[in-house]
Design a protein around this motif. Sequence first.
Motif, PDB file in Angstrom:
ATOM      1  N   ASP A 192      15.155  -4.653  -5.300  1.00 23.28           N
ATOM      2  CA  ASP A 192      15.024  -3.495  -6.177  1.00 23.28           C
ATOM      3  C   ASP A 192      13.716  -2.785  -5.875  1.00 23.28           C
ATOM      4  OD1 ASP A 192      15.446  -1.638  -8.162  1.00 23.28           O
ATOM      5  OD2 ASP A 192      14.872  -2.978  -9.802  1.00 23.28           O
ATOM      6  N   GLU A 193      13.814  -1.557  -5.402  1.00 20.95           N
ATOM      7  CA  GLU A 193      12.660  -0.712  -5.101  1.00 20.95           C
ATOM      8  C   GLU A 193      12.205  -0.092  -6.425  1.00 20.95           C
ATOM      9  OE1 GLU A 193      10.122   0.568  -2.495  1.00 20.95           O
ATOM     10  OE2 GLU A 193      11.708  -0.499  -1.466  1.00 20.95           O
ATOM     11  N   ILE A 194      11.139  -0.607  -7.015  1.00 27.72           N
ATOM     12  CA  ILE A 194      10.670  -0.109  -8.312  1.00 27.72           C
ATOM     13  C   ILE A 194       9.993   1.248  -8.155  1.00 27.72           C
ATOM     14  CG2 ILE A 194       9.135  -0.562 -10.259  1.00 27.72           C
ATOM     15  CD1 ILE A 194       9.705  -3.539  -9.814  1.00 27.72           C
ATOM     16  N   GLY A 195       9.207   1.400  -7.103  1.00 27.18           N
ATOM     17  CA  GLY A 195       8.590   2.696  -6.834  1.00 27.18           C
ATOM     18  C   GLY A 195       7.076   2.669  -6.888  1.00 27.18           C
ATOM     19  N   GLU A 196       6.517   3.875  -6.899  1.00 29.21           N
ATOM     20  CA  GLU A 196       5.063   4.024  -6.862  1.00 29.21           C
ATOM     21  C   GLU A 196       4.497   3.954  -8.268  1.00 29.21           C
ATOM     22  OE1 GLU A 196       4.511   7.739  -4.926  1.00 29.21           O
ATOM     23  OE2 GLU A 196       5.427   7.059  -3.065  1.00 29.21           O
ATOM     24  N   ARG A 197       3.420   3.203  -8.431  1.00 31.68           N
ATOM     25  CA  ARG A 197       2.773   3.047  -9.727  1.00 31.68           C
ATOM     26  C   ARG A 197       1.260   3.056  -9.550  1.00 31.68           C
ATOM     27  NH1 ARG A 197       6.302   0.253 -13.766  1.00 31.68           N
ATOM     28  NH2 ARG A 197       8.298   1.176 -13.228  1.00 31.68           N
ATOM     29  N   GLN A 225      -3.320   2.860  -6.218  1.00 33.97           N
ATOM     30  CA  GLN A 225      -1.876   2.991  -6.367  1.00 33.97           C
ATOM     31  C   GLN A 225      -1.177   2.070  -5.381  1.00 33.97           C
ATOM     32  OE1 GLN A 225      -1.050   7.187  -5.902  1.00 33.97           O
ATOM     33  NE2 GLN A 225      -1.035   7.427  -8.124  1.00 33.97           N
ATOM     34  N   GLY A 226       0.066   1.711  -5.712  1.00 34.02           N
ATOM     35  CA  GLY A 226       0.836   0.845  -4.833  1.00 34.02           C
ATOM     36  C   GLY A 226       2.321   1.049  -5.029  1.00 34.02           C
ATOM     37  N   ARG A 227       3.094   0.525  -4.092  1.00 33.69           N
ATOM     38  CA  ARG A 227       4.559   0.573  -4.165  1.00 33.69           C
ATOM     39  C   ARG A 227       5.069  -0.812  -4.533  1.00 33.69           C
ATOM     40  NH1 ARG A 227       6.746   4.167   0.878  1.00 33.69           N
ATOM     41  NH2 ARG A 227       5.458   5.979   0.451  1.00 33.69           N
ATOM     42  N   TYR A 228       5.834  -0.874  -5.596  1.00 33.31           N
ATOM     43  CA  TYR A 228       6.347  -2.135  -6.104  1.00 33.31           C
ATOM     44  C   TYR A 228       7.766  -2.386  -5.600  1.00 33.31           C
ATOM     45  CZ  TYR A 228       2.593  -2.595  -9.554  1.00 33.31           C
ATOM     46  OH  TYR A 228       1.375  -2.745 -10.178  1.00 33.31           O
ATOM     47  N   VAL A 229       8.033  -3.632  -5.225  1.00 32.25           N
ATOM     48  CA  VAL A 229       9.358  -4.068  -4.813  1.00 32.25           C
ATOM     49  C   VAL A 229       9.625  -5.405  -5.501  1.00 32.25           C
ATOM     50  CG1 VAL A 229      10.819  -4.781  -2.882  1.00 32.25           C
ATOM     51  CG2 VAL A 229       9.199  -2.919  -2.579  1.00 32.25           C
ATOM     52  N   PRO A 249       0.825  -1.211   0.000  1.00 31.22           N
ATOM     53  CA  PRO A 249       0.000   0.000   0.000  1.00 31.22           C
ATOM     54  C   PRO A 249       0.859   1.260   0.000  1.00 31.22           C
ATOM     55  CG  PRO A 249      -0.719  -1.525   1.712  1.00 31.22           C
ATOM     56  CD  PRO A 249       0.570  -2.035   1.167  1.00 31.22           C
ATOM     57  N   MET A 250       0.295   2.364  -0.401  1.00 31.34           N
ATOM     58  CA  MET A 250       1.022   3.630  -0.482  1.00 31.34           C
ATOM     59  C   MET A 250       1.314   4.237   0.889  1.00 31.34           C
ATOM     60  SD  MET A 250       1.709   4.413  -3.608  1.00 31.34           S
ATOM     61  CE  MET A 250       1.992   6.156  -3.503  1.00 31.34           C
ATOM     62  N   GLU A 251       0.493   3.958   1.891  1.00 35.77           N
ATOM     63  CA  GLU A 251       0.691   4.546   3.210  1.00 35.77           C
ATOM     64  C   GLU A 251       2.036   4.097   3.780  1.00 35.77           C
ATOM     65  OE1 GLU A 251      -2.057   2.742   2.395  1.00 35.77           O
ATOM     66  OE2 GLU A 251      -3.459   4.383   2.118  1.00 35.77           O
ATOM     67  N   ASP A 298       3.297   3.844   6.865  1.00 41.67           N
ATOM     68  CA  ASP A 298       3.322   2.909   7.982  1.00 41.67           C
ATOM     69  C   ASP A 298       2.981   1.487   7.539  1.00 41.67           C
ATOM     70  OD1 ASP A 298       0.734   3.808   7.441  1.00 41.67           O
ATOM     71  OD2 ASP A 298       0.038   3.439   9.490  1.00 41.67           O
ATOM     72  N   GLN A 299       2.024   1.334   6.622  1.00 41.87           N
ATOM     73  CA  GLN A 299       1.686   0.005   6.114  1.00 41.87           C
ATOM     74  C   GLN A 299       2.805  -0.548   5.239  1.00 41.87           C
ATOM     75  OE1 GLN A 299      -2.127   0.507   4.215  1.00 41.87           O
ATOM     76  NE2 GLN A 299      -3.191  -0.211   6.056  1.00 41.87           N
ATOM     77  N   HIS A 300       3.449   0.325   4.479  1.00 37.63           N
ATOM     78  CA  HIS A 300       4.569  -0.103   3.634  1.00 37.63           C
ATOM     79  C   HIS A 300       5.713  -0.614   4.499  1.00 37.63           C
ATOM     80  CE1 HIS A 300       7.540  -0.147   0.441  1.00 37.63           C
ATOM     81  NE2 HIS A 300       8.317   0.633   1.180  1.00 37.63           N
ATOM     82  N   ARG A 301       6.060   0.138   5.529  1.00 40.36           N
ATOM     83  CA  ARG A 301       7.162  -0.239   6.417  1.00 40.36           C
ATOM     84  C   ARG A 301       6.839  -1.533   7.157  1.00 40.36           C
ATOM     85  NH1 ARG A 301       7.147   3.853   9.686  1.00 40.36           N
ATOM     86  NH2 ARG A 301       8.115   5.223   8.180  1.00 40.36           N
ATOM     87  N   ALA A 302       5.626  -1.627   7.704  1.00 43.53           N
ATOM     88  CA  ALA A 302       5.230  -2.827   8.449  1.00 43.53           C
ATOM     89  C   ALA A 302       5.190  -4.055   7.542  1.00 43.53           C
ATOM     90  CB  ALA A 302       3.869  -2.612   9.102  1.00 43.53           C
TER      91      ALA A 302
END
Length: 93
Positions: A39-44, A55-59, A11-13, A15-19
């Motif tokens: 590889d941290e792809i980033g937000e898409r 939206q989400g953060r890809y790894v 998720p983009m948030e 705290d949820q990303h870190r957890a």
Amino acid sequence: MRRYELTVIFPMEEDQHRAGREQLLSDLSANGVEIEKTDEIGERTLAYEIKKRKQGRYVLLVIKSDPAKITILDRIFKLNANLLKFLFVRIEE
């Protein structure tokens, strides 16, 4: 040991990303999985809504694991609420 690509959408948030990332890494290490590359792809923007998010953060991770452990990790990741989606792909040698 086989090599796999693991693609994860968080998720983009923050705290949820870190957890979610901490939980993912601890699950991998607890099951004896070796992480070769991260590889941290980033937000898409997602192609379709997942859990009411657009939206989400890809790894992307390259890992080494036994095939039996992938089945176990699949079940564990399905229970992790901080992961939107994940996909294991075997890398041919």
